[in-house]
Motif scaffolding. Sequence first.
Motif, PDB file in Angstrom:
ATOM      1  N   UNK A  75       0.825  -1.198   0.000  1.00  0.00           N
ATOM      2  CA  UNK A  75       0.000   0.000   0.000  1.00  0.00           C
ATOM      3  C   UNK A  75       0.864   1.254   0.000  1.00  0.00           C
ATOM      4  N   UNK A  76       1.949   1.229   0.744  1.00  0.00           N
ATOM      5  CA  UNK A  76       2.868   2.365   0.773  1.00  0.00           C
ATOM      6  C   UNK A  76       3.486   2.604  -0.602  1.00  0.00           C
TER       7      UNK A  76
ATOM      8  N   UNK B 274       2.124   1.842  -3.490  1.00  0.00           N
ATOM      9  CA  UNK B 274       1.057   2.389  -4.326  1.00  0.00           C
ATOM     10  C   UNK B 274       0.866   3.876  -4.021  1.00  0.00           C
ATOM     11  N   UNK B 275       0.822   4.214  -2.735  1.00  0.00           N
ATOM     12  CA  UNK B 275       0.625   5.613  -2.340  1.00  0.00           C
ATOM     13  C   UNK B 275       1.781   6.477  -2.839  1.00  0.00           C
ATOM     14  N   UNK B 276       2.999   5.970  -2.750  1.00  0.00           N
ATOM     15  CA  UNK B 276       4.156   6.731  -3.260  1.00  0.00           C
ATOM     16  C   UNK B 276       4.016   7.011  -4.752  1.00  0.00           C
ATOM     17  N   UNK B 277       3.601   5.992  -5.512  1.00  0.00           N
ATOM     18  CA  UNK B 277       3.430   6.177  -6.960  1.00  0.00           C
ATOM     19  C   UNK B 277       2.295   7.147  -7.268  1.00  0.00           C
ATOM     20  N   UNK B 278       1.197   7.008  -6.545  1.00  0.00           N
ATOM     21  CA  UNK B 278       0.059   7.909  -6.762  1.00  0.00           C
ATOM     22  C   UNK B 278       0.450   9.345  -6.429  1.00  0.00           C
ATOM     23  N   UNK B 279       1.140   9.529  -5.309  1.00  0.00           N
ATOM     24  CA  UNK B 279       1.586  10.885  -4.936  1.00  0.00           C
ATOM     25  C   UNK B 279       2.547  11.447  -5.975  1.00  0.00           C
TER      26      UNK B 279
ATOM     27  N   UNK C 219       0.827   9.554   5.364  1.00  0.00           N
ATOM     28  CA  UNK C 219       0.884   8.104   5.549  1.00  0.00           C
ATOM     29  C   UNK C 219       2.256   7.557   5.173  1.00  0.00           C
ATOM     30  N   UNK C 220       2.881   8.139   4.173  1.00  0.00           N
ATOM     31  CA  UNK C 220       4.227   7.714   3.775  1.00  0.00           C
ATOM     32  C   UNK C 220       5.217   8.020   4.897  1.00  0.00           C
TER      33      UNK C 220
END
Length: 167
Positions: free
Chosen positions: A11-12, A14-19, A64-65
Amino acid sequence: MDLLVSLSDKLNGIVLRVCGAMVAVLLAINVYGVFFRYALNDPLPWPLPISRILLVWIALLGISVALKAGEHVAVEGAVRALPLKYERYVRIAGYGVTGVWLAVVLWHGWLATAAADQLMMISSKLQISFKWRLAAVPASAAVQLIHILACPAIIDTALKQRGEDRP
């Protein structure tokens, strides 16, 4: 626990890529808006509101990151001054309190998002639901809660790094 840590890690990522994608889009939108405003002297109505929405999402997901990396806002000096055996308990208590707070934020953020019925006027023909901005709050809280549930791994990493930093 390994499943939860694996979920948190994925999930982290994915969040890094989305950000990262959101930052690229934010940059492109701002450059586009600046070009129209200053080079063509014809300002567009939509770059600023869209940029604001993206900025809210980037900031809240970025929290969250930071939490996953163990870099969330904390009183590190006081915690590191404790002996290692107490530091673990203080960190667990801190993550526990943070987890309770995030559960409250998730619940109330979800309620606020569900109840929002306003539209943001971007232009006379373009309107965006205010829910898009508000949805960042429960989404970020949910991601952070998953990281909190995997906090023993975060704490172990922090303690291991602290042990390596000692002379």
